[in-house]
Scaffold this active site. Sequence first.
Site, PDB file in Angstrom:
ATOM      1  N   ARG A  72      -1.660 -37.675  21.016  1.00 14.09           N
ATOM      2  CA  ARG A  72      -2.361 -37.245  22.242  1.00 14.09           C
ATOM      3  C   ARG A  72      -3.280 -38.373  22.693  1.00 14.09           C
ATOM      4  O   ARG A  72      -4.264 -38.698  22.024  1.00 14.09           O
ATOM      5  CB  ARG A  72      -3.174 -35.974  21.953  1.00 14.09           C
ATOM      6  N   ARG A  94       8.929 -40.620  22.154  1.00 13.33           N
ATOM      7  CA  ARG A  94       7.521 -40.582  21.710  1.00 13.33           C
ATOM      8  C   ARG A  94       7.365 -39.990  20.309  1.00 13.33           C
ATOM      9  O   ARG A  94       6.273 -40.029  19.743  1.00 13.33           O
ATOM     10  CB  ARG A  94       6.634 -39.858  22.731  1.00 13.33           C
ATOM     11  N   HIS A 163       3.174 -42.834  30.266  1.00 10.78           N
ATOM     12  CA  HIS A 163       2.264 -41.705  30.552  1.00 10.78           C
ATOM     13  C   HIS A 163       0.824 -42.103  30.184  1.00 10.78           C
ATOM     14  O   HIS A 163       0.200 -41.495  29.302  1.00 10.78           O
ATOM     15  CB  HIS A 163       2.758 -40.528  29.697  1.00 10.78           C
ATOM     16  N   ASP A 206      -2.246 -31.711  38.291  1.00 16.10           N
ATOM     17  CA  ASP A 206      -0.945 -32.156  37.783  1.00 16.10           C
ATOM     18  C   ASP A 206      -0.066 -32.404  39.015  1.00 16.10           C
ATOM     19  O   ASP A 206       0.581 -31.494  39.522  1.00 16.10           O
ATOM     20  CB  ASP A 206      -0.342 -31.087  36.853  1.00 16.10           C
ATOM     21  N   GLU A 265       0.400 -42.192  35.697  1.00 16.23           N
ATOM     22  CA  GLU A 265       1.653 -42.456  34.986  1.00 16.23           C
ATOM     23  C   GLU A 265       2.685 -43.146  35.869  1.00 16.23           C
ATOM     24  O   GLU A 265       2.925 -42.718  36.992  1.00 16.23           O
ATOM     25  CB  GLU A 265       2.214 -41.111  34.492  1.00 16.23           C
TER      26      GLU A 265
HETATM   27  O1  TA6 Z   1       2.577 -35.820  33.074  1.00 20.10           O
HETATM   28  C1  TA6 Z   1       1.951 -34.605  33.249  1.00 20.10           C
HETATM   29  C2  TA6 Z   1       2.505 -33.627  32.234  1.00 20.10           C
HETATM   30  O2  TA6 Z   1       3.885 -33.498  32.369  1.00 20.10           O
HETATM   31  C3  TA6 Z   1       1.759 -32.305  32.411  1.00 20.10           C
HETATM   32  O3  TA6 Z   1       2.527 -31.323  33.029  1.00 20.10           O
HETATM   33  C4  TA6 Z   1       1.208 -31.976  31.055  1.00 20.10           C
HETATM   34  O4  TA6 Z   1       1.768 -30.951  30.420  1.00 20.10           O
HETATM   35  C5  TA6 Z   1       1.246 -33.329  30.351  1.00 20.10           C
HETATM   36  O5  TA6 Z   1       2.250 -34.084  30.907  1.00 20.10           O
HETATM   37  C6  TA6 Z   1       1.221 -33.376  28.845  1.00 20.10           C
HETATM   38  O6  TA6 Z   1       2.413 -33.002  28.255  1.00 20.10           O
HETATM   39  P1  TA6 Z   1       2.522 -32.887  26.692  1.00 20.10           P
HETATM   40  O7  TA6 Z   1       3.946 -32.531  26.418  1.00 20.10           O
HETATM   41  O8  TA6 Z   1       2.164 -34.230  26.130  1.00 20.10           O
HETATM   42  O9  TA6 Z   1       1.542 -31.845  26.264  1.00 20.10           O
END
Ligand code: TA6
Length: 293
Positions: A72, A94, A163, A206, A265
């Site tokens: 994260r 990832r 991201h 988002d 991103e």
């Molecule tokens: O890029 C934005 C996103 O797709 C959001 O919708 C949010 O859920 C985030 O990424 C994080 O995703 P993750 O799977 O890492 O919890």
Amino acid sequence: MDLTSLPALTVLSDNVTIVEKDKVKIVRVIHDKATAGIALHGGHVVSFKPTGKEDLIWMSNSAIFDGEAALRGGIPVCWPWFGRIASPSHGFARNSEWTLIQHRENEHGVIIELGLQSNEETLAIWPNQFEVRLIVEVTEQLKVTLQTTNTDAKPWTFSGALHSYLNVGDIAKANVIGMGPSYIDSLLEDKECQGGESLAIDQSVDRIYTQPEAVITLQDKALDRSVNVENHGHNCAVIWNPWKENAQSMSDMDNDGYKTMLCIESTVLADSIEEGITLQPSESHQLVTVISA
Ligand code: TA6
């Protein structure tokens, strides 16, 4: 993320060592121009700190370094798809173990190159032969290139994202410019919207910005700096902050973690895994993000 106190497992050169955080090996760069860390788990940039400045990259204090979960924070490599159009969410890159292919350095900085190739496990999830390279250039700025090559005998199609989680002094005192007017709001059932020139973040965001300018800038008043994000090879820029309610529901983010991060991103968006960028055999594509303060 401060990597300087971790003991070196392997010394590769004057500037490059391998360190370990729990179960994750990290390529650590310490150079006159900047320090940085790139985890082999996920091919994941976890830190980029130009000398004398705060880290440009945010890592969650509660990130799980167990070698299985996606980290994260940092710069997750979402590939070969973006989002929840297939499982696992944001693709398997990832969560995969990448290999260090080479490192080079001179007085301007260090280049670290990692690679991931199709194998039995990836073919069971996504039946295409591939090679992806992550080329991380650590100088006064951070340049990350995700190079996708089709090593199969047939064409295939992919999407994805770099991201990036940017470090913010105080989200209440920050705003974004350069993301362009048009966006798709993922929180409003993908409604097409028009926004203003400047975006302040005061709630869960988002959004998929479909016509971003060449450079998107995060103006961070608390840290008294602007962070520029220049993307290439993308078809949109996603901006995300989970805000209070969603941060609380994530076990790998502190409740107030949302106050000090914002994702901008470099994204290749697609509605399904059959859509996105199609590569013929031997063809390559580069998705790039350049982050500087
Ligand atoms: O890029 C934005 C996103 O797709 C959001 O919708 C949010 O859920 C985030 O990424 C994080 O995703 P993750 O799977 O890492 O919890």
